[in-house]
Design an enzyme around this catalytic site. Sequence first.
Site, PDB file in Angstrom:
ATOM      1  N   TYR A 193      36.263  52.806  22.462  1.00 13.24           N
ATOM      2  CA  TYR A 193      36.612  52.501  23.853  1.00 13.24           C
ATOM      3  C   TYR A 193      36.743  53.794  24.664  1.00 13.24           C
ATOM      4  O   TYR A 193      36.182  53.917  25.758  1.00 13.24           O
ATOM      5  CB  TYR A 193      37.934  51.724  23.856  1.00 13.24           C
ATOM      6  CG  TYR A 193      38.478  51.360  25.215  1.00 13.24           C
ATOM      7  CD1 TYR A 193      37.792  50.509  26.068  1.00 13.24           C
ATOM      8  CD2 TYR A 193      39.718  51.846  25.628  1.00 13.24           C
ATOM      9  CE1 TYR A 193      38.322  50.155  27.298  1.00 13.24           C
ATOM     10  CE2 TYR A 193      40.258  51.495  26.854  1.00 13.24           C
ATOM     11  CZ  TYR A 193      39.549  50.647  27.690  1.00 13.24           C
ATOM     12  OH  TYR A 193      40.082  50.306  28.906  1.00 13.24           O
ATOM     13  N   GLY A 244      39.055  38.482  33.802  1.00 14.47           N
ATOM     14  CA  GLY A 244      39.810  39.299  32.858  1.00 14.47           C
ATOM     15  C   GLY A 244      41.182  39.629  33.429  1.00 14.47           C
ATOM     16  O   GLY A 244      41.586  39.083  34.466  1.00 14.47           O
ATOM     17  N   GLN A 245      41.868  40.545  32.773  1.00 14.11           N
ATOM     18  CA  GLN A 245      43.251  40.836  33.176  1.00 14.11           C
ATOM     19  C   GLN A 245      43.319  41.376  34.608  1.00 14.11           C
ATOM     20  O   GLN A 245      44.118  40.921  35.414  1.00 14.11           O
ATOM     21  CB  GLN A 245      43.905  41.833  32.211  1.00 14.11           C
ATOM     22  CG  GLN A 245      45.420  41.855  32.384  1.00 14.11           C
ATOM     23  CD  GLN A 245      46.078  43.130  31.888  1.00 14.11           C
ATOM     24  OE1 GLN A 245      45.421  44.062  31.448  1.00 14.11           O
ATOM     25  NE2 GLN A 245      47.398  43.164  31.962  1.00 14.11           N
ATOM     26  N   LYS A 293      34.528  55.352  27.803  1.00 16.42           N
ATOM     27  CA  LYS A 293      35.117  55.715  29.097  1.00 16.42           C
ATOM     28  C   LYS A 293      34.716  57.152  29.486  1.00 16.42           C
ATOM     29  O   LYS A 293      34.421  57.414  30.649  1.00 16.42           O
ATOM     30  CB  LYS A 293      36.644  55.544  29.069  1.00 16.42           C
ATOM     31  CG  LYS A 293      37.092  54.081  28.977  1.00 16.42           C
ATOM     32  CD  LYS A 293      36.578  53.242  30.140  1.00 16.42           C
ATOM     33  CE  LYS A 293      36.954  51.780  30.048  1.00 16.42           C
ATOM     34  NZ  LYS A 293      36.282  50.930  31.053  1.00 16.42           N
ATOM     35  N   GLY A 300      33.552  40.746  35.356  1.00 19.76           N
ATOM     36  CA  GLY A 300      34.815  40.639  34.610  1.00 19.76           C
ATOM     37  C   GLY A 300      35.898  40.008  35.473  1.00 19.76           C
ATOM     38  O   GLY A 300      37.073  40.342  35.377  1.00 19.76           O
ATOM     39  N   ARG A 308      33.572  34.177  30.223  1.00 23.81           N
ATOM     40  CA  ARG A 308      34.535  33.323  29.519  1.00 23.81           C
ATOM     41  C   ARG A 308      35.785  33.132  30.372  1.00 23.81           C
ATOM     42  O   ARG A 308      36.015  33.868  31.321  1.00 23.81           O
ATOM     43  CB  ARG A 308      34.931  33.970  28.192  1.00 23.81           C
ATOM     44  CG  ARG A 308      34.027  33.517  27.061  1.00 23.81           C
ATOM     45  CD  ARG A 308      34.377  34.213  25.777  1.00 23.81           C
ATOM     46  NE  ARG A 308      33.880  35.580  25.803  1.00 23.81           N
ATOM     47  CZ  ARG A 308      34.579  36.647  25.397  1.00 23.81           C
ATOM     48  NH1 ARG A 308      35.802  36.515  24.964  1.00 23.81           N
ATOM     49  NH2 ARG A 308      34.045  37.843  25.439  1.00 23.81           N
TER      50      ARG A 308
HETATM   51  N1  SER Z   1      45.069  48.895  28.256  1.00 24.11           N
HETATM   52  C1  SER Z   1      43.965  49.515  27.598  1.00 24.11           C
HETATM   53  C2  SER Z   1      44.050  49.367  26.141  1.00 24.11           C
HETATM   54  O1  SER Z   1      45.135  49.284  25.630  1.00 24.11           O
HETATM   55  C3  SER Z   1      43.930  50.983  27.944  1.00 24.11           C
HETATM   56  O2  SER Z   1      43.037  51.156  28.982  1.00 24.11           O
HETATM   57  O3  SER Z   1      43.058  49.364  25.480  1.00 24.11           O
END
Ligand code: SER
Length: 311
Positions: A139, A11-12, A143, A8, A36
């Site tokens: 999500y 990514g951010q 986690k 990743g 990507r």
């Molecule tokens: N920044 C993430 C989200 O908003 C939280 O881990 O999904």
Amino acid sequence: MKKFLVTGAFGQIGSELVPALQQKYGVENIIAMGNRNIPQDFAGVVEKLELPNFEGLKTLIKKYDVGEIYHMVSLLSAKGEEVPDLAWEVNVQSLKDVLDLAREYKLKVFWPSSIAAFGPTTPRENTPQQTILEPTTMYGVTKVAGELLCQYYHFKYGIDIRSVRYPGLISIEVEPSGGTTDYAAAIYFQAVKNGQYTFYVRPDTTLPMMYMDDAVKGTIQLMETKANKLTIHTSYNFAAMSFQAHEVAEEIQKHMKLKVDYQPDHRQAIADSWPQSIDDSVARKDWGWQHEYDLAKMTERMLSGIKERFK
Ligand code: SER
């Protein structure tokens, strides 16, 4: 020297973690792996691979004699609700692959958890390190599953794996997408580009946030801490600041003209299910975590950085 693999990488978080690791350990020792958004002008070692891909990952670990993995690839909360099966595959299956390879090749691992591991039954103020984890997003489910998997592999197989529960992250390099906390970063970009921002949450929405420099600094600091100091093997609470949505707008308005309005959408319910503030005293005690940026300092940095980027 053993190499560092960052998944990743574009990514951010990866986009800012990779340069920090390159600076610390040498450009040639950091393998940036992504699928990507790989920048044409990226300076460093790049590998293109879509995860999960156990054999592909294994090949890279052997090719570069990897010793540490920062396994950053993840689908975020809002995107995860659109494609929950894919979120499970990318977030959980690829973590299990990394942990199994960590057993085989004795790798040290970093893996990101999130405030999304918490849910509506969690105490929302000053959320403790050990508390109720009943998330309502896929999500968040990935986690919690990931945290437990990390702890299991640590105790069962002795793997050195470290993790933090990131709050919403705000950064200049890459605008986040697919998350719920994205508004706190997007507003800075829209302020500079258009002088206008429409929030997708209510003005009183309060979430824990952090400037990316702090997040990267803390991540590397945790990875460099002596293993015997660490008491948490799921994931550390990790915090810097909390603010209401309207407060970030007002802070920007101290520097420039900005019009805002509020049109809450489906992401409001996700935001409302997460804590408003986090107790990260265990991280502060175990590995000396200290943040540097508050809302005022971050706002100055974000506005000057974005103006510089887009001038
Ligand atoms: N920044 C993430 C989200 O908003 C939280 O881990 O999904």
